[in-house]
Structure formats: C-alpha cells, structure tokens
Design an enzyme around this catalytic site. Structure first.
Site: not given
Length: 286
Positions: A281, A166, A211
């Site tokens: 995230e 990420r 998410s």
C-alpha cells in the site's frame, strides 16, 4: 504561467525526510513547497514537460523515500486550505487534512467523514489512494474531482473514475466536491468515537505508514504476516508491530534500508508459507 518561476517557489535542497513523511526515516530530500495551487500546477507542468522525476506529497502517510532518490518532492503542506459548504455539498482543496475536513463537517452536522477522519492524510492523497476505513470510503460521497491531466484542468464526475482498491486514476488532484448527509451532531460524534476507540484498540501508536500492505482477497495482510511469526521482527530501528503485523514502526532513527528490508522479508515469508504475493500500500520512492 505568468510571473511564476522556480526561484519564486520555496525550496529546500536538504529537507529532512522525517519532516515530510509519517514514518520519519533518516535522510534528506529536495523539496519544493508551493503556497498556491497556481505554483503547484506550474511545478507539475514544468517537471512533466522537462521529464524531471518528481513526486507529489500530501501528508506523506503512506510513503517511503530513499535518500538516494535523484528527483524532487513537491509538498502540498503549505498550500492554502479551502473548504466551502453549500447546504449538503462541500468543496475542498487537495491539501486539506481529513481530520480538519471532519471537524468542519461536524460543525455543520454533515455525515460522511466520521471514519475517514482517522486517516492521517489529505484529500488529494486520499482520493488518489481511494482511502477507506471501517467500510467508509473517500469515494462514497464524491460528486466530482478537478484534476490536472496532460497539461489541462478537467472536472471529472465520479462515474467517470475507475475506483479500485487503493487506486483511482493518474493526474494531479486539485479539488473535490462531496455530497454529505445531514445528521444529528451527537450521532456523528458517536460514530467517530467508536472508530477512534477501534483504532486505539487495534492499531499501534508511533511513527508508521499506517497499513504497509494491501489486503489480499483471501486474508488480511496482518494475519498472514503474524502467521509467519514476524511480529516484533526488527531490523535496525524498524520493527513489525507486536500489536498489528501490518504496521512497521520507526522506533527511533530507522533508515530507508531498515524499513525496506522489513517489507521484503514480509513479502518473502508470506510467499513461502501461503504462496500469496503481498502488494505494498506504501508508495516507495527510489
């Protein structure tokens, strides 16, 4: 840049945050909508040089904006979308949604975006976050990225980028080149439909980030949050999904604080029960 000034770029001083993010929380933001990459570069350099706080947004799929944020949002939504295909190579501008990119590659029997097509983001944001879905990552087929760093436009090869979970690198992504694989169109469609079925089966519908948290090495974030009995936990109009605990859903008109406080509760309870620190995230713009 010659002939470019702030007053020549579309600007909305009271843009609804629900128009620029997928979580669609309440409130307003100050948003510039450049329609060309030259105008985007001008804004990026102008705000950087003058030390004015700003954030670049693509589709806003992993972003939570505080209405009290005093900086500016630069949205790439209205920038011209360019896709060029040369045999197995495809060059794409930063503002192209992954869903549109997949359709174009499918038309040309090119494999590489079947799973990524389901991520509700654009190419620039996906590379920035090193997005992935079902073991397919945006960086897998990447050849190079054209970026603006420290006022200069550079072409950076994949092996010069430190892709992590990420995360990739700092700078403004302008375009990217990928090398894909020729495959039978029906085979590509089959993989896409399998991914679509997986998402529909395992992920909730509704306004969300996607998410909320990165997965720790030991477990998935959804599992940890579920084991803290937080599924269906609600604050205002924000709720932790009953279907998948790593999703926060805006059921109607959730505020920044509704969502932000749910994020804090998840972190607190997981830390208390498992002694693990959940990492967002989601980019939180305060």
């Amino acid at each position: 840049m010659k002939n470019i000034s702030l007053d020549k770029i579309e600007y909305k001083a009271n843009e609804s945050i629900s128009n620029i993010t997928t979580i669609k929380t309440k409130g307003i933001a100050k948003v510039f909508y450049p329609k060309t990459q030259k105008k985007l570069i001008f804004l990026y350099n102008y705000f950087s040089i003058n030390q004015i706080p700003f954030q670049i947004l693509g589709n806003g799929s992993n972003v939570l904006i505080n209405p009290k944020y005093k900086g500016f949002i630069i949205s790439t939504k209205k920038i011209k979308k360019i896709i060029k295909i040369n045999n197995e190579f495809i060059t794409v501008s930063n503002s192209v949604p992954l869903s549109i990119l997949f359709k174009k590659t499918l038309e040309n029997s090119l494999s590489g975006f079947e799973n990524l097509a389901l991520i509700p983001g654009v190419v620039g944001g996906a590379i920035k976050m090193n997005s992935s879905f079902k073991n397919q990552s945006i960086s897998d087929n990447l050849i190079w990225v054209k970026v603006l760093q420290n006022g200069k436009i550079k072409k950076i090869k994949k092996n010069e980028i430190n892709f992590r979970y990420r995360k990739s690198f700092d700078g403004l992504i302008l375009s990217a080149c990928f090398k894909l694989i020729k495959k039978d169109r029906k085979e590509i469609e089959k993989t896409f439909l399998e991914s679509l079925n997986f998402r529909n089966t395992n992920q909730p519908k509704g306004n969300s980030f996607g998410s909320t948290f990165k997965n720790p090495k030991e477990y998935s974030s959804g599992y940890l949050i579920e084991k803290c009995s937080l599924k269906n936990h609600k604050i205002g109009d924000a709720v932790i999904s009953q279907k998948h605990a790593n999703f926060i859903i805006n059921e109607n008109k959730a505020s920044f604080n509704d969502v932000y406080n749910l994020i804090k509760i998840c972190k607190k309870e997981v830390k208390k029960k498992f002694n693990l620190n959940l990492s967002c995230e989601v980019v939180i713009i305060k």
